[in-house]
Enzyme design. Sequence first.
Site, PDB file in Angstrom:
ATOM      1  N   HIS A 176       0.850  -1.199   0.000  1.00  0.00           N
ATOM      2  CA  HIS A 176       0.000   0.000   0.000  1.00  0.00           C
ATOM      3  C   HIS A 176       0.881   1.243   0.000  1.00  0.00           C
ATOM      4  O   HIS A 176       1.482   1.597   1.017  1.00  0.00           O
ATOM      5  CB  HIS A 176      -0.924  -0.030   1.228  1.00  0.00           C
ATOM      6  CG  HIS A 176      -1.928   1.064   1.229  1.00  0.00           C
ATOM      7  ND1 HIS A 176      -2.297   1.754   2.356  1.00  0.00           N
ATOM      8  CD2 HIS A 176      -2.649   1.617   0.211  1.00  0.00           C
ATOM      9  CE1 HIS A 176      -3.200   2.665   2.044  1.00  0.00           C
ATOM     10  NE2 HIS A 176      -3.423   2.600   0.748  1.00  0.00           N
ATOM     11  N   GLU A 181       3.063   0.392   3.221  1.00  0.00           N
ATOM     12  CA  GLU A 181       2.584  -0.619   4.166  1.00  0.00           C
ATOM     13  C   GLU A 181       2.661  -1.966   3.449  1.00  0.00           C
ATOM     14  O   GLU A 181       2.074  -2.130   2.381  1.00  0.00           O
ATOM     15  CB  GLU A 181       1.130  -0.327   4.572  1.00  0.00           C
ATOM     16  CG  GLU A 181       0.984   0.913   5.435  1.00  0.00           C
ATOM     17  CD  GLU A 181      -0.472   1.184   5.816  1.00  0.00           C
ATOM     18  OE1 GLU A 181      -0.746   1.306   7.010  1.00  0.00           O
ATOM     19  OE2 GLU A 181      -1.335   1.284   4.922  1.00  0.00           O
ATOM     20  N   ASN A 184      -4.901   3.978   7.751  1.00  0.00           N
ATOM     21  CA  ASN A 184      -6.336   4.307   7.736  1.00  0.00           C
ATOM     22  C   ASN A 184      -7.045   3.888   9.017  1.00  0.00           C
ATOM     23  O   ASN A 184      -8.023   4.515   9.415  1.00  0.00           O
ATOM     24  CB  ASN A 184      -7.026   3.701   6.517  1.00  0.00           C
ATOM     25  CG  ASN A 184      -6.765   4.543   5.276  1.00  0.00           C
ATOM     26  OD1 ASN A 184      -6.457   5.729   5.386  1.00  0.00           O
ATOM     27  ND2 ASN A 184      -6.869   3.942   4.110  1.00  0.00           N
TER      28      ASN A 184
HETATM   29  N1  LIG Z   1      -5.504   7.612  -5.015  1.00  0.00           N
HETATM   30  C1  LIG Z   1      -4.912   7.371  -3.846  1.00  0.00           C
HETATM   31  O1  LIG Z   1      -4.573   8.288  -3.070  1.00  0.00           O
HETATM   32  C2  LIG Z   1      -4.593   5.943  -3.461  1.00  0.00           C
HETATM   33  C3  LIG Z   1      -3.680   5.692  -2.420  1.00  0.00           C
HETATM   34  C4  LIG Z   1      -3.346   4.372  -2.097  1.00  0.00           C
HETATM   35  C5  LIG Z   1      -3.936   3.328  -2.799  1.00  0.00           C
HETATM   36  N2  LIG Z   1      -4.843   3.581  -3.800  1.00  0.00           N
HETATM   37  C6  LIG Z   1      -5.404   2.435  -4.523  1.00  0.00           C
HETATM   38  O2  LIG Z   1      -4.719   2.297  -5.771  1.00  0.00           O
HETATM   39  C7  LIG Z   1      -5.589   1.747  -6.756  1.00  0.00           C
HETATM   40  C8  LIG Z   1      -5.613   2.662  -7.975  1.00  0.00           C
HETATM   41  O3  LIG Z   1      -6.041   3.945  -7.578  1.00  0.00           O
HETATM   42  P1  LIG Z   1      -5.745   5.247  -8.461  1.00  0.00           P
HETATM   43  O4  LIG Z   1      -6.045   6.410  -7.570  1.00  0.00           O
HETATM   44  O5  LIG Z   1      -4.416   5.111  -9.120  1.00  0.00           O
HETATM   45  O6  LIG Z   1      -6.892   5.120  -9.556  1.00  0.00           O
HETATM   46  P2  LIG Z   1      -6.886   5.707 -11.078  1.00  0.00           P
HETATM   47  O7  LIG Z   1      -8.307   5.741 -11.462  1.00  0.00           O
HETATM   48  O8  LIG Z   1      -6.068   6.951 -11.158  1.00  0.00           O
HETATM   49  O9  LIG Z   1      -6.124   4.577 -11.903  1.00  0.00           O
HETATM   50  C9  LIG Z   1      -6.639   3.293 -12.121  1.00  0.00           C
HETATM   51  C10 LIG Z   1      -6.233   2.885 -13.522  1.00  0.00           C
HETATM   52  O10 LIG Z   1      -6.407   1.483 -13.668  1.00  0.00           O
HETATM   53  C11 LIG Z   1      -6.763   1.255 -15.016  1.00  0.00           C
HETATM   54  N3  LIG Z   1      -7.341  -0.086 -15.105  1.00  0.00           N
HETATM   55  C12 LIG Z   1      -8.575  -0.505 -14.759  1.00  0.00           C
HETATM   56  N4  LIG Z   1      -8.680  -1.828 -14.966  1.00  0.00           N
HETATM   57  C13 LIG Z   1      -7.493  -2.265 -15.482  1.00  0.00           C
HETATM   58  C14 LIG Z   1      -6.963  -3.511 -15.885  1.00  0.00           C
HETATM   59  N5  LIG Z   1      -7.692  -4.638 -15.807  1.00  0.00           N
HETATM   60  N6  LIG Z   1      -5.694  -3.555 -16.345  1.00  0.00           N
HETATM   61  C15 LIG Z   1      -4.939  -2.444 -16.413  1.00  0.00           C
HETATM   62  N7  LIG Z   1      -5.380  -1.229 -16.037  1.00  0.00           N
HETATM   63  C16 LIG Z   1      -6.636  -1.138 -15.558  1.00  0.00           C
HETATM   64  C17 LIG Z   1      -7.711   2.390 -15.367  1.00  0.00           C
HETATM   65  O11 LIG Z   1      -7.765   2.577 -16.768  1.00  0.00           O
HETATM   66  C18 LIG Z   1      -7.052   3.559 -14.624  1.00  0.00           C
HETATM   67  O12 LIG Z   1      -6.173   4.291 -15.460  1.00  0.00           O
HETATM   68  C19 LIG Z   1      -6.941   1.556  -6.068  1.00  0.00           C
HETATM   69  O13 LIG Z   1      -7.027   0.242  -5.594  1.00  0.00           O
HETATM   70  C20 LIG Z   1      -6.875   2.551  -4.896  1.00  0.00           C
HETATM   71  O14 LIG Z   1      -7.679   2.176  -3.805  1.00  0.00           O
HETATM   72  C21 LIG Z   1      -5.159   4.866  -4.160  1.00  0.00           C
END
Ligand SMILES: NC(=O)c1ccc[n+]([C@@H]2O[C@H](COP(=O)([O-])OP(=O)(O)OC[C@H]3O[C@@H](n4cnc5c(N)ncnc54)[C@H](O)[C@@H]3O)[C@@H](O)[C@H]2O)c1
Length: 293
Positions: free
Chosen positions: A140, A152, A190
């Site tokens: 994480h 994490e 969290n």
């Molecule tokens: N945004 C934050 O602050 C944060 C922090 C820690 C963890 N996360 C976690 O990280 C993950 C991604 O979050 P994010 O903020 O980067 O989202 P985001 O929407 O910016 O990016 C997700 C991307 O994944 C792509 N995607 C979807 N399905 C796919 C697949 N099967 N193969 C390849 N690409 C695919 C989408 O096209 C999109 O570009 C989530 O699980 C979220 O909970 C987010």
Amino acid sequence: MAIQKVGVVGCGLMGSGIAQVSAQAGFQTVVREVTSELVDKGLKGIEKNLARQVEKNAITEATKSEIRGRLKGVTAVEELKDCDVIIEAIIEQLPAKRELFSALDALCPSHTIFASNTSSLNITEIAAATKRPQRFVGLHFFNPVPIMKLVEVVRTIATDLAVYDEMVQFGAKLGKTPVRAHDGGGFIVNRLLVPYLLDAIRALEEGVGSVVDIDNSMKLGCGYPMGPFTLLDFVGLDTTLYISHIMFDEFKEKRFAAPPLLKRMVLAGWYGKKTGRGFYDYADPANPKPMSL
Ligand SMILES: NC(=O)c1ccc[n+]([C@@H]2O[C@H](COP(=O)([O-])OP(=O)(O)OC[C@H]3O[C@@H](n4cnc5c(N)ncnc54)[C@H](O)[C@@H]3O)[C@@H](O)[C@H]2O)c1
């Protein structure tokens, strides 16, 4: 096992950051998106970040080219098949993550370690979609990944301890400070942060202080870099509500329950900075004004 090749799935906000730190740490890195447009968009973002580091003399132009040379953007999932570690950072939906890992499980050799960057889902439940839960962890990261120092490293009851130790070391190789966390709702950050943010909303509801006074209290009285309402607007009220539902479902404790004001604000479409309104109004982004709630 020597980790040489890293796969990253998803090149959005988090995936692009993870791919960048992986290539920067010297690993051959393959990052997969669903369309070539999204691959290009993600890689352009990384190039911009690297160019900024050159401007600041943090890296040389030659180093930038080397890092870029270690990065490959792809759309075919098959291109991930010879990776030693695969880190997933796709949308926060359990069926999508399970489907992806089930496909990767059929594709990858038995030594490949799988990791999910989920913020709120259960790692055990994602890992159960594969036949290798013993080689499955949570990694994480925090946003923005190239800057935030923490990762994490999350262990489930099924994770092999040697695999877990290896992933803790891998987190350090990525230039992060790894902390060891169990697969309990919210991990460490969290678990502590979400009740604090929800309590700030409850304090506001009860008239303990105004948005600005509560923010200033935690900033100036506790030395926090920003107050809880500024942070809530940054994280997103929709995301906070979603996480609080998941954590309440897990622990059934009032401290994880969403306050009515948070629900009302999400229903009104006030998600924070990204929609221009939350606890503050961002019509003038340089000078946010507290909303009267
Ligand atoms: N945004 C934050 O602050 C944060 C922090 C820690 C963890 N996360 C976690 O990280 C993950 C991604 O979050 P994010 O903020 O980067 O989202 P985001 O929407 O910016 O990016 C997700 C991307 O994944 C792509 N995607 C979807 N399905 C796919 C697949 N099967 N193969 C390849 N690409 C695919 C989408 O096209 C999109 O570009 C989530 O699980 C979220 O909970 C987010």
